[in-house]
Design an enzyme around this catalytic site. Structure first.
Site, PDB file in Angstrom:
ATOM      1  N   ASN A   1     -26.530 -22.998 -10.768  1.00  0.00           N
ATOM      2  CA  ASN A   1     -26.151 -23.381 -12.130  1.00  0.00           C
ATOM      3  C   ASN A   1     -25.100 -22.490 -12.780  1.00  0.00           C
ATOM      4  O   ASN A   1     -24.435 -22.927 -13.710  1.00  0.00           O
ATOM      5  CB  ASN A   1     -27.416 -23.392 -13.005  1.00  0.00           C
TER       6      ASN A   1
ATOM      7  N   TYR B   1     -11.846 -26.123 -14.415  1.00  0.00           N
ATOM      8  CA  TYR B   1     -13.275 -26.408 -14.576  1.00  0.00           C
ATOM      9  C   TYR B   1     -13.648 -27.739 -13.928  1.00  0.00           C
ATOM     10  O   TYR B   1     -14.599 -27.815 -13.135  1.00  0.00           O
ATOM     11  CB  TYR B   1     -13.632 -26.425 -16.065  1.00  0.00           C
TER      12      TYR B   1
ATOM     13  N   LYS C   1     -16.003 -28.341 -10.582  1.00  0.00           N
ATOM     14  CA  LYS C   1     -17.235 -29.123 -10.688  1.00  0.00           C
ATOM     15  C   LYS C   1     -17.220 -30.331  -9.756  1.00  0.00           C
ATOM     16  O   LYS C   1     -18.276 -30.745  -9.252  1.00  0.00           O
ATOM     17  CB  LYS C   1     -17.462 -29.548 -12.136  1.00  0.00           C
TER      18      LYS C   1
END
Length: 254
Positions: A86, A151, A155
């Site tokens: 995470n 980002y 991801k």
């Protein structure tokens, strides 16, 4: 036949980015559902301490992108049943305007760190003969969003990494899935310049509410809501679920 339950009694889990946001919410959720021991990794020692959990806690104040840490963790951790990959940092800016230094900073934590975490966790779960892992991706891995640069790319990478790991380990009794949250009310927003300006002008609660108003649900998710999705995917109730990227975005990607 006994029906599977959300029961983690006697089990051990690893959670990275556990000092705040989704990671902290997952740690609390697992603690509430009987987990015996948690390995919590974050660079924020105070965040881990503030959780005040009832289970056995092993706090690791480290950067997830450090391979030396993961080598030591594997040697010392022992049994591992579950992992929540995470830890992550935010980033903004268009591709053409983002510096390579910032690109590498985000990739180091969000992609390299996720790889190191998942690889170490799978090796430990193979030794255990079973297990499950959930990787935190993002809806920006599914729906292109301008201005999120490295980002969104990172991801997207971790989402596909979860699918590949699922294919590699299904026959070994290890499940790997990912969640792709939309907007979630966590501290990751606090580093953004535009968000800080909105907070200064209107207060944080109003700034978050304003951003969430554009979602079909009308608000951002809470970290506890995402923790419930992750907990289900980790649990025996999801025994037939592997290689899935679960969009948990309140309809944002519709």
């Amino acid at each position: 036949m006994t029906e599977p339950k959300l029961d983690f009694s006697g089990r051990t889990a690893l959670v990275t980015g556990a000092g705040s946001g989704i990671g902290a919410a997952v740690a609390r959720w697992l603690d509430a559902h009987g987990i015996a021991a948690l390995h919590l990794v974050d660079i924020n020692a105070h965040g881990i301490e503030a959780l005040a959990l009832t289970c056995e806690v092993h706090a690791h104040v480290h950067d997830v992108s450090d391979p030396q840490f993961w080598g030591g963790f594997e040697r010392a951790a022992g049994k591992l049943d579950h992992a929540v990959v995470n830890a992550g940092i935010g980033s903004g800016g268009q591709i053409a305007e983002q510096s390579f230094k910032d690109w590498r900073r985000v990739m180091a934590v969000n992609l390299d760190g996720a790889f190191l975490t998942l690889a170490a966790a799978i090796r430990l779960m193979r030794a255990n003969g079973r297990g499950s892992a959930v990787v935190t991706s993002s809806i920006t891995a599914v729906k292109p969003v301008a201005g999120i640069g490295a980002y969104g790319v990172a991801k997207a990478g971790v989402a596909h990494m979860a699918r590949i790991a699922a294919a590699e380990n299904a026959a070994l009794g290890i499940r790997v899935n990912a969640v792709a949250p939309g907007g979630v009310d966590t501290a990751i927003w606090d580093a953004g310049e535009a968000f800080r300006e909105a907070v200064a002008a209107h207060g944080r609660e109003a700034a978050i509410a304003g951003m969430g108003a554009s979602h079909p649900r009308g608000r951002f998710a809470t970290a506890d809501e995402i923790a419930c999705d992750i907990g289900y995917l980790l649990s025996d109730m999801a025994a037939n679920v592997t290689g899935v990227v679960l969009n948990t975005d309140g309809g944002y990607s519709l």
